[in-house]
Design a protein around this motif. Structure first.
Motif, short mmCIF file in Angstrom:
data_model
loop_
_atom_site.label_atom_id
_atom_site.label_comp_id
_atom_site.label_asym_id
_atom_site.label_seq_id
_atom_site.Cartn_x
_atom_site.Cartn_y
_atom_site.Cartn_z
N ASN A 189 0.85 34.39 50.58
CA ASN A 189 2.17 33.84 50.35
C ASN A 189 3.20 34.46 51.29
N TYR A 190 3.13 35.78 51.47
CA TYR A 190 4.09 36.45 52.36
C TYR A 190 3.96 35.95 53.79
N ALA A 191 2.71 35.78 54.26
CA ALA A 191 2.50 35.31 55.63
C ALA A 191 3.08 33.91 55.82
N GLU A 192 2.85 33.04 54.83
CA GLU A 192 3.38 31.67 54.92
C GLU A 192 4.90 31.68 55.01
N ARG A 193 5.53 32.58 54.27
CA ARG A 193 6.99 32.65 54.27
C ARG A 193 7.54 33.37 55.49
N MET A 194 6.76 34.27 56.06
CA MET A 194 7.24 34.99 57.24
C MET A 194 7.26 34.13 58.48
N ASN A 195 6.31 33.22 58.63
CA ASN A 195 6.19 32.45 59.86
C ASN A 195 7.49 31.77 60.30
N PRO A 196 8.14 30.97 59.45
CA PRO A 196 9.37 30.33 59.92
C PRO A 196 10.50 31.32 60.20
N LYS A 197 10.55 32.42 59.47
CA LYS A 197 11.59 33.42 59.72
C LYS A 197 11.37 34.11 61.07
N ILE A 198 10.11 34.39 61.40
CA ILE A 198 9.81 35.02 62.69
C ILE A 198 10.14 34.05 63.82
N ALA A 199 9.73 32.80 63.67
CA ALA A 199 9.99 31.80 64.71
C ALA A 199 11.49 31.66 64.95
N ALA A 200 12.27 31.61 63.88
CA ALA A 200 13.72 31.48 64.02
C ALA A 200 14.34 32.73 64.64
N GLY A 201 13.85 33.90 64.23
CA GLY A 201 14.39 35.15 64.77
C GLY A 201 14.14 35.28 66.26
N ILE A 202 12.94 34.97 66.70
CA ILE A 202 12.61 35.09 68.12
C ILE A 202 13.32 34.00 68.93
N ALA A 203 13.50 32.82 68.35
CA ALA A 203 14.23 31.75 69.04
C ALA A 203 15.67 32.18 69.32
N SER A 204 16.23 33.02 68.45
CA SER A 204 17.62 33.46 68.64
C SER A 204 17.78 34.39 69.84
N TRP A 205 16.64 34.86 70.40
CA TRP A 205 16.74 35.72 71.58
C TRP A 205 17.09 34.93 72.84
N GLY A 206 17.08 33.60 72.75
CA GLY A 206 17.58 32.78 73.84
C GLY A 206 16.50 32.08 74.63
N ARG A 207 16.96 31.12 75.45
CA ARG A 207 16.06 30.29 76.25
C ARG A 207 16.19 30.56 77.74
N GLU A 208 16.93 31.59 78.10
CA GLU A 208 17.11 31.95 79.51
C GLU A 208 16.64 33.39 79.73
N PRO A 209 16.21 33.72 80.95
CA PRO A 209 15.84 35.12 81.24
C PRO A 209 17.01 36.06 80.95
N ARG A 210 16.69 37.22 80.39
CA ARG A 210 17.75 38.16 80.04
C ARG A 210 17.19 39.56 79.86
N ARG A 211 18.07 40.53 79.78
CA ARG A 211 17.71 41.90 79.41
C ARG A 211 17.93 42.07 77.92
N LEU A 212 16.92 42.52 77.24
CA LEU A 212 16.98 42.66 75.78
C LEU A 212 16.64 44.09 75.40
N LEU A 213 17.43 44.69 74.51
CA LEU A 213 17.06 45.96 73.90
C LEU A 213 16.12 45.65 72.74
N ALA A 214 14.85 45.96 72.94
CA ALA A 214 13.82 45.49 72.01
C ALA A 214 13.93 46.14 70.64
N PHE A 215 14.20 47.44 70.59
CA PHE A 215 14.18 48.12 69.30
C PHE A 215 15.21 47.56 68.33
N PRO A 216 16.49 47.47 68.69
CA PRO A 216 17.44 46.90 67.71
C PRO A 216 17.16 45.43 67.40
#
Length: 453
Positions: free
Chosen positions: A128-155
């Protein structure tokens, strides 16, 4: 492969004859590397190399002893002689910040609480947790953007894992409260290492206490609802869970468990994810190998049972946990005198085993400072040379109850990430690691990420 041990038939030597860390070395460990937070490993390696598998050092009023190697890990963590308390040392370290979490319980009390909590970590719940995590992870990573950039990974990863923990553990969407809760947990974890433990505004320890007060208030507002609703988040499951005798956890017990689980779930997972991203940036062939495997799976949002098929990712995750164990040392307090490696350790001693040292011992690992995930493959299986040479989740009765959840979360985040981005570190970059209380980069880990279109 075993290190030589003293003659078992010889009488045990008294505690004061155990080799002791020289005062200058102890001062260097306390003053010369951020109070031991930045570089704990080098001092431990030096102790073992120069003084052997049993080393005592000054510890205030305590008798303080480091026990090195897989045999020590097995002896302490399995604790077949019932020689040790986990509660006593952890209460001294974090008792005012994370009181009565599962890690801070002993004996029958620990067993009772663990049995109740285990219901929230059974396979149906994990699915159940895995099923619920998938869309949240996809949305979170999508928020990192669609263009090349410098990202501070830890925060960035810390924000993502906290949102996951809030959704899966608490059943809430933090929204604007994410930053405040992140700060509360950072202050609480830092306070566990504070030397000056006074409630004075401005001090690190005071900030940790304020963080705990915030979490208590936040969870107390939710618990009555969690007792009666039919939600499947972990908070609700624990609020409803009962033992075979029909016993429920009290409100404060549930809240203490949730605060500790929230901290462990997102802080230690963030640590592992950050270190794994660093090593995959340094080893693009492994990053691509994992990407190819994830794409070949044909499922962008796999279920819990499918994650075992991500073989290359699993190897890389285990290697990262070896090189960067989130918890560098594991303390126990002796509740009775015992013999180890030819020495008599008295009751009341603080006994410490060190994953951060064992995981890099050349006696057990080939080229231990090299990132080499294949060492965990079935053909090499270096981790099977000894039952306790690899202990990123501890062992024995106190083995991390959330291990399978944490591993699933790491796999899912990287599975989504490799399909959306490529990343590397700047030329010549080496990650500056703070090893305690939890392994993390001191600079946030700058990554140069490029979306895959």
């Amino acid at each position: 492969m075993h290190l030589e041990s003293p003659d078992a038939s010889a009488p045990a030597r008294p505690f004061h004859e155990i080799p002791r860390v020289p005062l200058y070395d102890l001062a260097q460990g306390v003053l010369g590397n951020g109070g031991g937070r930045i570089d704990m490993r080098s001092g431990l390696e030096r102790q073992f190399r120069q003084l052997g598998p049993v080393v005592r050092q000054l510890g205030g009023p305590l008798k303080f002893v480091n026990l090195f190697g897989p045999d020590a890990n097995r002896f302490v963590l399995m604790d077949r002689g019932e020689n040790f308390s986990a509660r006593r040392p952890w209460m001294q370290i974090m008792g005012r910040i994370f009181p009565d979490g599962l890690l801070l319980r002993d004996g029958g009390d620990h067993k009772h609480h663990r049995m109740i909590m285990h219901q929230a970590f059974k396979r149906p719940a994990l699915r159940n947790y895995a099923e619920r995590m998938n869309p949240k992870i996809a949305a979170g990573i999508a928020s990192w953007g669609r263009e090349p950039r410098r990202l501070l990974a830890f925060p960035a990863l810390k924000e993502l894992t906290l949102e996951l923990a809030a959704g899966i553990f608490l059943g809430v969407d933090l929204g604007p409260q994410t930053q405040r809760m992140n700060g509360a947990f950072e202050n609480m974890v830092a306070a566990s290492m504070s030397r000056l433990r006074l409630r004075i505004p401005g001090l690190e320890f005071h900030r940790g206490l304020k963080g705990r007060e915030y979490m208590l208030g936040f969870l107390q507002k939710l618990i009555e609802q969690k007792r009666v609703d039919a939600s499947d988040d972990m908070f609700s499951r624990l609020s409803r869970a009962q033992s075979e005798a029909g016993d429920h956890l009290q409100d404060r017990e549930v809240i203490d468990h949730m605060i500790f689980l929230m901290m462990a779930a997102h802080d230690t997972t963030t640590s592992t994810l950050t270190s794994l991203c660093y090593e995959l940036a340094r080893h693009p062939q492994w990053q691509q190998r994992i990407r190819d495997e994830s794409i070949a799976m044909g499922n962008p949002s796999p279920g819990f049972d499918e994650l075992a098929g991500l073989t290359s990712l699993t190897l890389a995750m285990h290697e990262t946990l070896r090189m960067y164990p989130p918890l560098p040392v594991i303390p126990r307090a002796s509740v009775r005198a015992f013999d180890f490696e030819g020495y008599r350790i008295p009751e009341g001693a603080m006994c410490v085993v060190a994953p951060i040292h064992t995981h890099r011992m050349p006696e057990w690992w080939s080229n231990p400072d090299r990132f080499d995930p294949e060492r965990f493959s079935s053909s090499r299986a270096e981790h099977e040379r000894h039952t306790h040479s690899y202990i990123p989740f501890g062992g024995g009765a106190h083995m991390c109850i959330g291990r399978r959840f944490a591993e699933a979360q790491v796999r899912l985040v990287i599975h989504h990430l490799v399909q959306r981005h490529r990343w590397r570190v700047p030329d010549g970059y080496e990650m500056p690691v703070q090893q305690a209380p939890i392994s993390k980069p001191r600079d946030g880990l700058p990554l140069e990420i490029e979306p895959i279109h």
